[in-house]
Each structure stands twice: as structure tokens, then as C-alpha cells.
Design an enzyme around this catalytic site. Structure first.
Site, PDB file in Angstrom:
ATOM      1  N   THR A  17       0.819  -1.222   0.000  1.00 39.80           N
ATOM      2  CA  THR A  17       0.000   0.000   0.000  1.00 39.80           C
ATOM      3  C   THR A  17       0.857   1.279   0.000  1.00 39.80           C
ATOM      4  O   THR A  17       2.037   1.255   0.302  1.00 39.80           O
ATOM      5  CB  THR A  17      -0.947  -0.004   1.223  1.00 39.80           C
ATOM      6  OG1 THR A  17      -0.212  -0.437   2.380  1.00 39.80           O
ATOM      7  CG2 THR A  17      -2.084  -0.951   1.012  1.00 39.80           C
ATOM      8  N   ASP A  18       0.188   2.403  -0.328  1.00 33.16           N
ATOM      9  CA  ASP A  18       0.891   3.694  -0.411  1.00 33.16           C
ATOM     10  C   ASP A  18       0.824   4.482   0.877  1.00 33.16           C
ATOM     11  O   ASP A  18       1.204   5.650   0.926  1.00 33.16           O
ATOM     12  CB  ASP A  18       0.260   4.565  -1.499  1.00 33.16           C
ATOM     13  CG  ASP A  18       0.146   3.839  -2.809  1.00 33.16           C
ATOM     14  OD1 ASP A  18       1.183   3.477  -3.359  1.00 33.16           O
ATOM     15  OD2 ASP A  18      -0.983   3.613  -3.264  1.00 33.16           O
ATOM     16  N   SER A  73       0.857   8.804   4.919  1.00 28.05           N
ATOM     17  CA  SER A  73       0.373   8.744   3.556  1.00 28.05           C
ATOM     18  C   SER A  73       1.619   9.132   2.776  1.00 28.05           C
ATOM     19  O   SER A  73       2.155  10.210   2.974  1.00 28.05           O
ATOM     20  CB  SER A  73      -0.735   9.763   3.366  1.00 28.05           C
ATOM     21  OG  SER A  73      -0.922   9.973   1.999  1.00 28.05           O
ATOM     22  N   ARG A  74       2.075   8.239   1.907  1.00 21.83           N
ATOM     23  CA  ARG A  74       3.380   8.514   1.285  1.00 21.83           C
ATOM     24  C   ARG A  74       3.349   9.721   0.369  1.00 21.83           C
ATOM     25  O   ARG A  74       4.363  10.106  -0.159  1.00 21.83           O
ATOM     26  CB  ARG A  74       3.858   7.273   0.528  1.00 21.83           C
ATOM     27  CG  ARG A  74       4.219   6.224   1.519  1.00 21.83           C
ATOM     28  CD  ARG A  74       4.988   5.070   0.946  1.00 21.83           C
ATOM     29  NE  ARG A  74       4.941   4.023   1.944  1.00 21.83           N
ATOM     30  CZ  ARG A  74       4.715   2.755   1.698  1.00 21.83           C
ATOM     31  NH1 ARG A  74       4.569   2.361   0.462  1.00 21.83           N
ATOM     32  NH2 ARG A  74       4.681   1.891   2.666  1.00 21.83           N
ATOM     33  N   VAL A  75       2.188  10.301   0.152  1.00 16.93           N
ATOM     34  CA  VAL A  75       2.127  11.463  -0.727  1.00 16.93           C
ATOM     35  C   VAL A  75       1.711  12.708   0.043  1.00 16.93           C
ATOM     36  O   VAL A  75       1.395  13.707  -0.551  1.00 16.93           O
ATOM     37  CB  VAL A  75       1.116  11.218  -1.853  1.00 16.93           C
ATOM     38  CG1 VAL A  75       1.579  10.093  -2.752  1.00 16.93           C
ATOM     39  CG2 VAL A  75      -0.243  10.914  -1.294  1.00 16.93           C
TER      40      VAL A  75
END
Ligand code: ATP
Ligand code: MG
Length: 502
Positions: A338-339, A364-366
Site C-alpha cells: 500500500t501507499d 500517507s506517502r504522498v
């Protein structure tokens, strides 16, 4: 004669000498029946994932190709089958009808209505459920946020419309509630929501369906239910069916959010099937391909490019841990696929901090890119201060003297913790969250007794909604905090403080 010719003539001789008579005359029949799994002898030309037909019209799905027999998942009416029944291959793969009529309905793992309402009727085409994930050239990294309406997520763990965000922790820590609140928040957006219930109790799924109706959002939601009373086969298939339905809407240019609740139960169902098929058990008795099972599902999330219509599929897989053990096999697998992850916390939950999101662990990687400059400015402060506060709080459990500075940090942490508490079924918009954060970060709530913060929050938002329409539109459009905007926000907060009697 060269060596290749010698080899060829040897092979030809060998074929000549082999007696093939009888090899294809083996009857195709069930030789063993287990829990929703049949072993079939002689189905020589069966292919993996192919649908086969038993003599009495029941269908099966080929799951295992061994040298001597074929493992078939029975798709319904297992009780009507007997050892010795004949089986035919069909050349078809597992497919479901795809149409808009799914909206507002509860369906099973075969796309059939199970909510007691009218059955689907009409002409339809069948579509395979194992559809390939969009390949890299078909995707485009346009970044549009998926607001959840949950303060702790939108501020510190913001999500994009294509992302795979895992919701993970022990039983009864609020995992499903995060999904449901996010669905409710889509009432004013164009996002279609799909809830895939895997191994959940029917009563819980019914409650979710009722809540969606009660909040008038049902018409843009679909529930795919393979409950705990269904055989493992159905629980295994349900997420692929849900995903295929989501892709149907995505391919029409729509944004879809799909929640798989939960993939731990999905893994257990697959383990059960695999053990019946005598596949070698590996770590924690799961079969070796369990990682592929989930990665091929989650890879199907994504944002399509302009040529394909800008549709997107966002995935919220859920994983249940045992006593917070995230190093177990399934949690580690899905964390790596998952991201981002939303980690919950049992201690927070039991102490009344709901939603019980562990902001120190969750990511949240973003996140740095999924927010406006305005929100980012507040969110980074909030995250650091909350993480410090939670560390300090743990330390202070052992009882020690604290200086004035630490006391101030603790007080500020308590205010933020209060501010991030949120009742279920009460999502709020990001522009409203900005007002609350501004008040919290700039000390407007510091003199207050902690118990009155939620009342202050309600008053502030009521004032904003009823008397400050201009400010709302500015907040919706704003990317940075301009002096003019800040002045307006301050005016609202100060007015509300004088109005507020708590
Ligand atoms: P399970 O492991 O059984 O699936 P879960 O982790 O999905 O549980 P939920 O069912 O979402 O947890 O929530 C557990 C209980 O906590 C429910 O009774 C729910 O109503 C309550 N709850 C969850 N979030 C909140 C909240 N923000 N405010 C108040 N109650 C909440
Ligand atoms: Mg749940």
C-alpha cells in the site's frame, strides 16, 4: 547426422513406442469432495481459472492443476454434488454482468441482488472478474484529493484519488467506522463508494447498508457481501468481483472508492482453500502465493489518463492485527503493497480518543503533495506537536516533575487531541477543518476547559456556515494564507468567542 537430428529421431521413436490409448479415455469425474472444493480426475484440458460445469448444472472454478487431477472450487449448491458426478470444461473464465444498476444495491460474490429488493433484469454482457491492472502508460499521476471528512486524516494523512491506504489494527478499534464516515462524506462529491464485506457478520453489513440509507448516500454506494456465513470460496472471490464493478465505473470516467473489509479474513479464506488443495503451507500456514493474491488486487487501484477518461480507483484495504502485531505475515505483506497506512490504537480508543488514529505511526506517502499550502502549513505543526505530546504523556505516566515549558506543550497537546476527536457519522469539510486548526494553533482555545472545546467547535462552524458565505468560498479556493484571508478568519473566531458563553 548431427546431434539435433539424433535427438529428434530419438524423440520420434519414443512417441511411436508410447501407448496413448486410454490416456484420453479417463472419465472426467469428481473423485473427492471436500468443503466447497472438488478434486476431478481426467479433466486434461482444463485451464487455470476456467469455469467447469458439473452434470447437474452447478458450476465450478478451476484453481489447481496437478498431474493427476484438477482442484475445482464449487460455486454453489455443493450439497447436490456426489463423488462420481461428471464434469465438463467450458472454455469460459469467471465473469459477472456489469451495469449501472449495481448502484444502491447489496450484491453477492456473483453480482446477484441479495438485499431483498427487485432482482436485476435486462440485457447484459458478462465481463471477466480477473481484469488486468492498468499498465503504466495508461496511468497519469494527476493528484486530486479524496477528502475523508475525518479531521485527523485530512489534516495529517491526506489521501489522493488513486491511492491505496491501509486501515490497520486490532478488533474493535474503529476500522469500519473510518470507511463508513468517508463514504458519508462523499455525499457532496462525485465519488462512488463500494464496500466489500469479507467474512463480516450479516447483521453488521445490514447496519452499514441502513446507515447509508439513513444519510441519503445509498444511491452512490454498492455493497458486495460475502459474509462469515458464506463458504471460504465466496469470501475469496468477493474482492475481485467488487474491484471489477469499481473498474466498470472507473472506465466511464468516474472516481471510485473501494474498501475491502477485511483482507485478513480474505487471506484466511484463501489459506483454507489452499490447504484443501494440498498446496504446501508456508509461513503461518499461508500458501506461498498469498502476497500475489493481494498485490494483484491492489495494483488495480490507480488514476487513468486523459485518453481513458480520467477515471480513478482508490482502495482502502483493512487488516486486522492480533495484539498490534504488525510484523505478522499478512500485515507486513499488505503494508508493503500500500501507499500509506492508518494505524489505530487500542489505548487511545479505550481512553475515548476516537477516531483512535496513531498519528505518529500513520503515513500517507504522498502527504506533502496532496495538500494545499494552507493546510500543509497547519498540518506539519499539528503533527509534530501531537507526536511530542504523546511521547511526553507516556513519559509522565511514570510521574516526574515538569517545567513550565513542558506543561505548556502538554496543554497544547491536550487541546489538539480534543480538537481531533470526532463523533462517528459526522464528517466535516476541509475548509471547516482549516478554521478549527487555525483556532487551535493560534492559541484561541488555550484558555478553555478541555471539555468545552467540542462545543466551541460547533459554535464556530455554525457561525461560519450561517454568516460567512464569502469566507467559505475564499477558503475553498485558497492555496495560501493571504493577509486578507487571515483577517477574515480572525474576525470569525473573535466574534464567535464573544458570542460563545461556554
Ligand atoms: P471489528 O474489528 O469488529 O470489525 P472495527 O475495528 O471495524 O471492529 P468499528 O466497528 O468501526 O471497529 O467500531 C467499533 C465500535 O466503536 C463501534 O461500536 C463503533 O460504533 C464505535 N466507534 C467507532 N468510531 C467511533 C467514533 N468516532 N465515535 C464514537 N464511536 C465510535
Ligand atoms: Mg470492522
Amino acid at each position: 547426422m548431427n546431434s539435433a537430428d539424433i535427438l529428434l529421431s530419438k524423440i520420434q521413436q519414443q512417441i511411436k513406442n508410447t501407448d496413448l490409448s486410454g490416456r484420453f479415455s479417463v472419465r472426467w469425474e469428481i473423485i473427492k469432495l471436500m468443503d466447497w472444493v472438488a478434486l476431478v480426475a481426467g479433466l486434461n484440458e482444463a485451464r487455470f481459472n476456467e469455469i467447469v460445469q458439473f452434470s447437474n448444472g452447478i458450476q465450478g472454478l478451476v484453481m489447481d492443476l496437478s498431474r493427476d487431477n484438477v482442484g475445482v472450487l464449487i460455486l454453489w449448491n455443493m450439497a447436490q454434488l456426489e463423488i462420481g458426478d461428471s464434469v465438463e470444461s467450458t472454455g469460459e473464465v469467471m465473469s459477472i454482468p456489469l451495469w449501472e444498476m449495481y448502484l444502491g444495491r447489496v450484491v453477492d460474490w456473483f453480482g446477484q441482488v441479495i438485499d431483498g429488493g427487485a432482482k436485476f433484469d435486462g440485457k447484459y454482457e458478462m465481463w471477466v472478474i480477473e481484469y488486468p491492472a492498468p499498465w503504466v502508460m495508461d496511468r497519469k499521476p494527476v493528484n486530486r484529493p479524496l477528502e475523508t471528512g475525518i479531521k485527523a486524516i485530512d489534516t495529517m494523512i491526506p489521501i489522493w484519488r488513486w491511492q491505496r491506504e491501509l486501515i490497520i489494527w486490532d478488533r474493535q478499534t474503529g476500522k469500519t467506522s473510518i470507511i463508513l464516515d468517508t463514504f458519508l462524506h462523499q455525499k457532496n462529491t462525485d465519488v462512488i463508494c463500494i464496500y466489500v464485506a469479507i467474512g463480516q457478520k450479516n447483521a453488521k453489513v445490514k447496519q452499514i447498508s441502513e446507515t447509508l440509507k439513513e444519510y441519503w448516500i445509498n444511491e452512490k454506494c454498492i455493497i458486495v457481501n460475502a459474509s462469515s456465513s458464506e463458504p471460504a470460496v465466496m469470501q475469496y472471490l468477493a474482492p475481485y468481483v467488487g474491484c471489477r464493478i469499481g473498474e466498470y465505473f472507473r472506465d466511464r470516467g468516474q472516481d471510485v472508492l473501494i474498501a475491502y473489509d477485511d483482507l485478513s479474513k480474505h487471506a484466511i479464506a484463501y489459506r483454507e482453500i489452499s490447504l484443501l488443495l494440498h498446496r504446501p503451507p508456508a509461513r503461518e500456514a499461508y500458501p506461498g502465493d498469498i502476497f500475489y493474491l493481494h498485490s494483484r488486487l491492489l495494483e488495480r487501484a490507480g488514476q487513468l489518463n486523459e485518453t481513458l477518461g480520467w477515471g480513478s480507483l482508490t482502495a482502502f484495504p483493512v487488516v486486522e492485527t492480533l495484539e498490534g502485531d504488525i510484523s505478522a505475515y499478512i500485515p507486513t505483506n499488505i503494508i508493503s503493497i500500500t501507499d500509506g497506512q492508518i494505524f489505530l490504537d487500542m489505548d487511545l480508543f479505550t481512553s475515548g480518543v476516537k477516531p483512535a488514529i496513531d498519528v505518529g505511526l500513520s503515513v500517507s506517502r504522498v502527504w506533502w503533495a496532496a495538500q494545499s499550502q494552507l493546510m500543509k502549513r497547519f498540518a506539519s505543526k499539528l503533527r509534530v506537536q501531537l507526536a511530542n505530546f504523546r511521547e511526553l504523556a507516556k513519559f509522565l505516566q511514570f510521574g516526574s516533575d515538569i517545567d513550565a515549558d513542558t506543561e505548556q506543550q502538554i496543554h497544547q497537546g491536550q487541546i489538539f487531541t480534543e480538537l481531533l476527536k470526532q463523533q462517528k457519522y459526522a464528517p466535516i469539510a476541509v475548509y471547516q477543518q482549516i478554521i478549527l486548526l487555525y483556532a487551535g494553533i493560534n492559541g484561541y482555545l488555550s484558555d478553555m476547559n478541555l471539555g468545552s472545546i467540542s462545543q466551541r467547535e460547533k459554535t464556530l462552524l455554525f457561525e461560519l456556515e450561517t454568516k460567512h458565505k464569502d469566507l467559505i468560498s475564499q477558503l475553498k479556493d485558497a492555496d495560501t494564507l493571504t493577509p486578507a484571508l487571515e483577517k477574515e478568519i480572525k474576525k470569525l473566531i473573535k466574534n464567535t468567542i464573544t458570542l460563545d458563553t461556554v
